[in-house]
Scaffold this motif. Sequence first.
Motif, mmCIF file in Angstrom:
data_model
loop_
_atom_site.group_PDB
_atom_site.id
_atom_site.type_symbol
_atom_site.label_atom_id
_atom_site.label_comp_id
_atom_site.label_asym_id
_atom_site.label_seq_id
_atom_site.Cartn_x
_atom_site.Cartn_y
_atom_site.Cartn_z
ATOM 1 N N GLN A 2 0.848 -1.187 0.000
ATOM 2 C CA GLN A 2 0.000 0.000 0.000
ATOM 3 C C GLN A 2 0.884 1.237 0.000
ATOM 4 O O GLN A 2 1.910 1.278 0.680
ATOM 5 C CB GLN A 2 -0.888 0.008 1.252
ATOM 6 C CG GLN A 2 -1.834 -1.163 1.325
ATOM 7 C CD GLN A 2 -2.935 -1.042 0.295
ATOM 8 O OE1 GLN A 2 -3.710 -0.112 0.316
ATOM 9 N NE2 GLN A 2 -2.981 -1.975 -0.636
ATOM 10 N N ALA A 3 0.483 2.239 -0.785
ATOM 11 C CA ALA A 3 1.265 3.470 -0.852
ATOM 12 C C ALA A 3 0.335 4.655 -1.075
ATOM 13 O O ALA A 3 -0.750 4.510 -1.640
ATOM 14 C CB ALA A 3 2.286 3.397 -1.976
ATOM 15 N N LEU A 4 0.779 5.822 -0.656
ATOM 16 C CA LEU A 4 0.053 7.060 -0.904
ATOM 17 C C LEU A 4 0.443 7.557 -2.293
ATOM 18 O O LEU A 4 1.621 7.770 -2.568
ATOM 19 C CB LEU A 4 0.411 8.096 0.161
ATOM 20 C CG LEU A 4 -0.352 9.405 0.106
ATOM 21 C CD1 LEU A 4 -1.834 9.174 0.397
ATOM 22 C CD2 LEU A 4 0.235 10.400 1.091
ATOM 23 N N THR A 5 -0.535 7.704 -3.174
ATOM 24 C CA THR A 5 -0.259 8.107 -4.548
ATOM 25 C C THR A 5 -0.920 9.444 -4.864
ATOM 26 O O THR A 5 -1.993 9.772 -4.343
ATOM 27 C CB THR A 5 -0.732 7.051 -5.559
ATOM 28 O OG1 THR A 5 -2.128 6.822 -5.366
ATOM 29 C CG2 THR A 5 0.030 5.746 -5.382
ATOM 30 N N TYR A 6 -0.275 10.193 -5.733
ATOM 31 C CA TYR A 6 -0.740 11.523 -6.144
ATOM 32 C C TYR A 6 -1.607 11.395 -7.393
ATOM 33 O O TYR A 6 -1.247 10.690 -8.335
ATOM 34 C CB TYR A 6 0.476 12.403 -6.438
ATOM 35 C CG TYR A 6 0.140 13.791 -6.908
ATOM 36 C CD1 TYR A 6 -0.163 14.789 -6.000
ATOM 37 C CD2 TYR A 6 0.130 14.109 -8.262
ATOM 38 C CE1 TYR A 6 -0.467 16.079 -6.426
ATOM 39 C CE2 TYR A 6 -0.168 15.400 -8.700
ATOM 40 C CZ TYR A 6 -0.465 16.369 -7.775
ATOM 41 O OH TYR A 6 -0.762 17.637 -8.193
ATOM 42 N N VAL A 14 -4.647 6.094 -1.108
ATOM 43 C CA VAL A 14 -3.891 4.918 -0.703
ATOM 44 C C VAL A 14 -4.273 3.820 -1.686
ATOM 45 O O VAL A 14 -5.447 3.468 -1.814
ATOM 46 C CB VAL A 14 -4.216 4.492 0.745
ATOM 47 C CG1 VAL A 14 -3.503 3.200 1.095
ATOM 48 C CG2 VAL A 14 -3.836 5.604 1.718
ATOM 49 N N GLU A 15 -3.275 3.312 -2.410
ATOM 50 C CA GLU A 15 -3.520 2.318 -3.444
ATOM 51 C C GLU A 15 -2.514 1.186 -3.339
ATOM 52 O O GLU A 15 -1.455 1.332 -2.732
ATOM 53 C CB GLU A 15 -3.382 2.947 -4.835
ATOM 54 C CG GLU A 15 -4.397 4.026 -5.121
ATOM 55 C CD GLU A 15 -4.273 4.556 -6.525
ATOM 56 O OE1 GLU A 15 -5.305 4.630 -7.188
ATOM 57 O OE2 GLU A 15 -3.153 4.891 -6.960
ATOM 58 N N THR A 16 -2.846 0.081 -3.965
ATOM 59 C CA THR A 16 -1.910 -1.029 -4.071
ATOM 60 C C THR A 16 -0.981 -0.756 -5.247
ATOM 61 O O THR A 16 -1.441 -0.456 -6.349
ATOM 62 C CB THR A 16 -2.657 -2.354 -4.288
ATOM 63 O OG1 THR A 16 -3.516 -2.574 -3.159
ATOM 64 C CG2 THR A 16 -1.692 -3.515 -4.421
ATOM 65 N N VAL A 17 0.316 -0.810 -4.984
ATOM 66 C CA VAL A 17 1.339 -0.589 -6.012
ATOM 67 C C VAL A 17 2.298 -1.777 -5.981
ATOM 68 O O VAL A 17 2.318 -2.540 -5.008
ATOM 69 C CB VAL A 17 2.101 0.736 -5.786
ATOM 70 C CG1 VAL A 17 1.161 1.932 -5.856
ATOM 71 C CG2 VAL A 17 2.840 0.741 -4.464
ATOM 72 N N ASP A 56 2.346 9.072 -9.064
ATOM 73 C CA ASP A 56 3.602 9.127 -8.309
ATOM 74 C C ASP A 56 3.343 8.718 -6.856
ATOM 75 O O ASP A 56 2.327 9.099 -6.266
ATOM 76 C CB ASP A 56 4.203 10.529 -8.325
ATOM 77 C CG ASP A 56 4.887 10.877 -9.634
ATOM 78 O OD1 ASP A 56 5.003 9.992 -10.511
ATOM 79 O OD2 ASP A 56 5.306 12.043 -9.792
ATOM 80 N N VAL A 57 4.264 7.956 -6.293
ATOM 81 C CA VAL A 57 4.167 7.546 -4.891
ATOM 82 C C VAL A 57 4.773 8.642 -4.038
ATOM 83 O O VAL A 57 5.898 9.080 -4.269
ATOM 84 C CB VAL A 57 4.889 6.202 -4.658
ATOM 85 C CG1 VAL A 57 4.928 5.859 -3.176
ATOM 86 C CG2 VAL A 57 4.213 5.091 -5.451
ATOM 87 N N TRP A 59 6.257 10.070 -0.450
ATOM 88 C CA TRP A 59 6.990 9.548 0.702
ATOM 89 C C TRP A 59 7.035 10.602 1.787
ATOM 90 O O TRP A 59 8.022 11.307 1.928
ATOM 91 C CB TRP A 59 8.413 9.138 0.299
ATOM 92 C CG TRP A 59 8.400 7.934 -0.554
ATOM 93 C CD1 TRP A 59 8.496 7.908 -1.915
ATOM 94 C CD2 TRP A 59 8.236 6.592 -0.148
ATOM 95 N NE1 TRP A 59 8.418 6.629 -2.370
ATOM 96 C CE2 TRP A 59 8.251 5.783 -1.303
ATOM 97 C CE3 TRP A 59 8.072 5.976 1.086
ATOM 98 C CZ2 TRP A 59 8.110 4.404 -1.256
ATOM 99 C CZ3 TRP A 59 7.939 4.606 1.127
ATOM 100 C CH2 TRP A 59 7.968 3.847 -0.029
#
Length: 79
Positions: A2-6, A14-17, A56-57, A59
């Motif tokens: 899971q990551a925060l994506t723009y 929050v999406e699966t990457v 883009d992820v 951070w």
Amino acid sequence: MQALTYHGRKDVRVETVPDPVLAAEDDLILRVTATAICGSDLHLYRGKIPDLHTGDVLWPRVHGDRGRGWPGRDPGAPR
């Protein structure tokens, strides 16, 4: 993972990457245990960074444990 994506101005998700991979010998994958944002991250959220693109992820500030590095190397050992 899971990551925060723009996805545009004031649109983060929050999406699966794909899981990260070790590409260089000194790479390290950090197991994140907590995260937060600070005031400077609001520039990203408000779309004030022109080089940020959809998907883009992001951070923000992270805290974590040593994850994994290359086999046979201690990720926490000094270089």
